[in-house]
Design an enzyme around this catalytic site. Structure first.
Site, PDB file in Angstrom:
ATOM      1  N   THR A   8       4.522  16.071  61.741  1.00  0.00           N
ATOM      2  CA  THR A   8       4.814  16.525  63.101  1.00  0.00           C
ATOM      3  C   THR A   8       3.613  17.288  63.633  1.00  0.00           C
ATOM      4  O   THR A   8       2.857  17.875  62.854  1.00  0.00           O
ATOM      5  CB  THR A   8       6.069  17.431  63.134  1.00  0.00           C
ATOM      6  N   ASP A  68      14.063  13.118  61.090  1.00  0.00           N
ATOM      7  CA  ASP A  68      14.533  12.512  62.320  1.00  0.00           C
ATOM      8  C   ASP A  68      15.965  12.993  62.487  1.00  0.00           C
ATOM      9  O   ASP A  68      16.735  12.991  61.522  1.00  0.00           O
ATOM     10  CB  ASP A  68      14.457  10.983  62.262  1.00  0.00           C
ATOM     11  N   GLY A 153      17.890  21.197  73.311  1.00  0.00           N
ATOM     12  CA  GLY A 153      18.573  19.913  73.233  1.00  0.00           C
ATOM     13  C   GLY A 153      20.043  20.028  73.602  1.00  0.00           C
ATOM     14  O   GLY A 153      20.410  20.569  74.648  1.00  0.00           O
ATOM     15  N   TYR A 154      20.890  19.542  72.709  1.00  0.00           N
ATOM     16  CA  TYR A 154      22.336  19.502  72.956  1.00  0.00           C
ATOM     17  C   TYR A 154      23.059  20.770  72.504  1.00  0.00           C
ATOM     18  O   TYR A 154      24.285  20.837  72.604  1.00  0.00           O
ATOM     19  CB  TYR A 154      22.946  18.278  72.265  1.00  0.00           C
ATOM     20  N   ASP A 155      22.335  21.777  72.028  1.00  0.00           N
ATOM     21  CA  ASP A 155      22.965  23.010  71.556  1.00  0.00           C
ATOM     22  C   ASP A 155      23.947  23.619  72.557  1.00  0.00           C
ATOM     23  O   ASP A 155      25.010  24.102  72.155  1.00  0.00           O
ATOM     24  CB  ASP A 155      21.915  24.064  71.180  1.00  0.00           C
ATOM     25  N   ARG A 181      19.569  20.656  60.038  1.00  0.00           N
ATOM     26  CA  ARG A 181      18.243  20.698  59.406  1.00  0.00           C
ATOM     27  C   ARG A 181      18.272  21.602  58.180  1.00  0.00           C
ATOM     28  O   ARG A 181      17.727  21.270  57.135  1.00  0.00           O
ATOM     29  CB  ARG A 181      17.185  21.168  60.398  1.00  0.00           C
TER      30      ARG A 181
END
Length: 194
Positions: A8, A68, A153-155, A181
């Site tokens: 990354t 991912d 993100g979708y948090d 994660r």
């Protein structure tokens, strides 16, 4: 133990991997990656994680890691899934992704809004040719509206199992201890320590 390259260019992710794995696997060091980014054309989280880890291993010759991850909604057959980051289009717009998902679930009953975040971490060991993938899942459900400002993100629309608030309301350290994660990194540590 040789350093592991994390495939990354995101320094914050490298620091997170280093901090968590450093506590779980004595002597491990995770370093950033400065090589080219491969095309992620896999059809699963595991395939895309392996594509990135293989590219980093080929570029550096070092053991490599990649993850991912995304959100999977039960009533949508696991979508957005691998398309989580680009659900509303190629521009990776978090707010648009969240709004599109909320719109798609607008007529879905509360009891049918199950979902989970998933994280697949791939490891490629170029010296031995060994490759493997570990998985961490974080179950919960999708809220009806955005709540909270932490996370990304979708948090703001993901309510973890056992909670009544979104992941974006949780203290970041609390979220990190139970996230997909974190669970995948614990599984990775167990594999590396064995």
């Amino acid at each position: 133990m040789n350093p592991f390259v994390l495939a990354t260019h995101n320094q914050h992710k490298t620091e997170e991997f280093n901090a968590i794995l450093g506590e779980l696997v004595p002597g491990i060091t995770v370093v950033g990656y400065d090589g080219p980014e491969p095309v992620e054309d896999g059809v699963s989280f595991a395939e895309n994680a392996l594509i990135k880890a293989r590219a980093a291993a080929a570029h550096t010759g070092l053991p490599s890691l990649s993850d991912d991850s995304g959100i999977c909604v039960d009533v949508l057959g696991g979508a957005p899934g691998i398309f989580s980051a680009r659900w509303a289009g190629a521009q990776k717009d978090n707010a648009a992704n969240v709004q599109l998902l909320l719109d798609q679930l607008s007529d879905v009953r509360d009891g049918d809004r199950g979902a989970h975040f998933t994280c697949h971490i791939a490891v490629v060991m170029p010296e031995t040719g060994e490759e493997f993938v570990v998985v961490g899942n974080w179950p919960g459900r999708i809220a009806r509206e955005v709540h909270g400002v932490n996370g990304f993100g979708y948090d703001p629309i993901f309510i973890p199992e056992g909670f009544e608030v979104s992941a974006a309301i949780l203290d970041p350290s609390e979220k990190n201890r139970m996230s997909h994660r974190s669970r995948a990194l614990v599984a990775l540590a167990e594999r590396l320590n064995s």
